[in-house]
Design a protein around this motif. Structure first.
Motif, mmCIF file in Angstrom:
data_model
loop_
_atom_site.group_PDB
_atom_site.id
_atom_site.type_symbol
_atom_site.label_atom_id
_atom_site.label_comp_id
_atom_site.label_asym_id
_atom_site.label_seq_id
_atom_site.Cartn_x
_atom_site.Cartn_y
_atom_site.Cartn_z
ATOM 1 N N UNK A 58 0.833 -1.197 0.000
ATOM 2 C CA UNK A 58 0.000 0.000 0.000
ATOM 3 C C UNK A 58 0.871 1.252 0.000
ATOM 4 N N UNK A 59 0.403 2.271 -0.693
ATOM 5 C CA UNK A 59 1.114 3.539 -0.767
ATOM 6 C C UNK A 59 0.160 4.674 -0.424
ATOM 7 N N UNK A 60 0.732 5.798 0.010
ATOM 8 C CA UNK A 60 -0.078 6.977 0.326
ATOM 9 C C UNK A 60 0.176 8.062 -0.703
ATOM 10 N N UNK A 61 -0.856 8.857 -0.972
ATOM 11 C CA UNK A 61 -0.727 9.917 -1.968
ATOM 12 C C UNK A 61 -1.592 11.111 -1.587
ATOM 13 N N UNK A 62 -1.265 12.276 -2.146
ATOM 14 C CA UNK A 62 -2.124 13.447 -2.055
ATOM 15 C C UNK A 62 -2.235 14.064 -3.444
ATOM 16 N N UNK A 63 -3.306 14.801 -3.678
ATOM 17 C CA UNK A 63 -3.564 15.439 -4.961
ATOM 18 C C UNK A 63 -3.561 16.943 -4.754
ATOM 19 N N UNK A 64 -2.765 17.654 -5.563
ATOM 20 C CA UNK A 64 -2.635 19.098 -5.396
ATOM 21 C C UNK A 64 -2.902 19.794 -6.725
ATOM 22 N N UNK B 295 4.054 11.973 6.252
ATOM 23 C CA UNK B 295 4.809 11.149 5.315
ATOM 24 C C UNK B 295 3.900 10.757 4.146
ATOM 25 N N UNK B 296 4.344 11.050 2.930
ATOM 26 C CA UNK B 296 3.586 10.733 1.723
ATOM 27 C C UNK B 296 4.519 10.027 0.742
ATOM 28 N N UNK B 297 4.014 9.027 0.041
ATOM 29 C CA UNK B 297 4.838 8.307 -0.933
ATOM 30 C C UNK B 297 4.842 8.987 -2.299
ATOM 31 N N UNK B 298 3.679 9.490 -2.728
ATOM 32 C CA UNK B 298 3.538 10.020 -4.079
ATOM 33 C C UNK B 298 2.608 11.228 -4.071
ATOM 34 N N UNK B 299 3.003 12.282 -4.810
ATOM 35 C CA UNK B 299 2.175 13.482 -4.910
ATOM 36 C C UNK B 299 1.826 13.728 -6.373
ATOM 37 N N UNK B 300 0.552 13.871 -6.659
ATOM 38 C CA UNK B 300 0.097 14.315 -7.967
ATOM 39 C C UNK B 300 -0.004 15.832 -7.892
ATOM 40 N N UNK B 301 0.833 16.520 -8.661
ATOM 41 C CA UNK B 301 1.031 17.961 -8.459
ATOM 42 C C UNK B 301 0.857 18.759 -9.738
ATOM 43 N N UNK B 302 -0.005 19.769 -9.683
ATOM 44 C CA UNK B 302 -0.141 20.714 -10.784
ATOM 45 C C UNK B 302 1.046 21.671 -10.751
ATOM 46 N N UNK B 303 1.393 22.254 -11.897
ATOM 47 C CA UNK B 303 2.507 23.200 -11.936
ATOM 48 C C UNK B 303 2.028 24.632 -11.775
#
Length: 252
Positions: free
Chosen positions: A1-7, A48-56
């Motif tokens: 399992x991994x953790x992520x956030x969306x920005x 602690x986050x594994x992956x971030x989906x990030x807008x520029x």
């Protein structure tokens, strides 16, 4: 399992991406959805986050400014962007993952599969600097390309690449010095970067540097022989583009 956030400053972007992730990727636990970059920064510093989906492009802090405020980049990033196709090449040059808006379900699947296969799941600072430099200097002549490795990046001269061959979601690059490089990029992604340097797709599995074509044979549907002796079939739909190149070569 991994953790992520969306920005992303656009609410519909974070909501639609969250929907796709929940539908197809239960292995990614969404810890938060942020439409204000400063709130996202506070969360990243405290969790602690594994992956971030990030807008520029975001008000307040853009994607690069947000990352520059983080002392320890102990996570990876997938940039979700509406950048035009030319600027997108900077992502592949710097070996950084990206998704184009609106996010396609299949592209998201491919991106996450490749990310999970990566040995080093943290964003390298030199990758980030390289991408920022390329995005802000898009008219500068590109002579090198960065290849992702298990421990960082390897930079090679584009002119030294003789041909590229698809291996499922990977691509193998064959160079003049007989070295071979297997990278976690599809041939389509590699083509996006190298086509401006004259590379041509002659088959669904092959991208070539035309300056290293040794011979064209019309038999058996047509194939080319490269300087390294490799014989490559030419797809019927690709022949016109190849013949255009031949028209620029002096004939005796």
């Amino acid at each position: 399992m991994y953790t992520t956030i969306l920005v992303d400053d656009e609410l519909h972007c974070t909501e639609s991406l969250a929907m796709l992730l929940k539908k197809n990727h239960p292995e990614l636990t969404i810890l938060g959805k942020f439409n204000e970059s400063k709130m996202a920064l506070e969360f990243i510093k405290a969790n602690q986050v594994d992956l971030i989906f990030l807008d520029i492009e975001m008000p307040g802090l853009n994607g690069f400014e947000l990352l520059s405020e983080v002392e320890d980049l102990n996570f990876d990033v997938v940039f979700v962007t509406a950048y035009d196709q030319y600027a997108i090449k900077a992502f592949t040059y710097s070996a950084i993952s990206y998704l184009l808006k609106p996010v396609d379900e299949e592209d998201l699947q491919d991106t996450i599969v490749r990310w999970k296969e990566k040995k080093n799941k943290t964003l390298a600072l030199n990758q980030l600097h390289m991408m920022h430099d390329l995005l802000t200097n898009t008219n500068r002549l590109k002579t090198k390309v960065a290849l992702p490795t298990s421990d960082g990046l390897e930079f090679i001269e584009i002119k030294s690449i003789m041909r590229c061959e698809s291996e499922s979601n990977y691509t193998r690059l064959y160079c003049l010095d007989k070295s071979k490089h297997l990278i976690c990029r599809t041939l389509k992604e590699v083509e996006r970067v190298l086509q401006e340097s004259g590379f041509v797709r002659v088959h669904h599995s092959h991208l070539i540097n035309p300056q290293y074509i040794k011979k064209f044979v019309r038999n058996d549907g047509g194939y080319i022989i490269m300087d390294d002796g490799e014989q490559i079939s030419v797809s019927r739909t690709k022949k016109d583009r190849l013949f255009e190149l031949f028209n620029h070569v002096e004939r005796l």
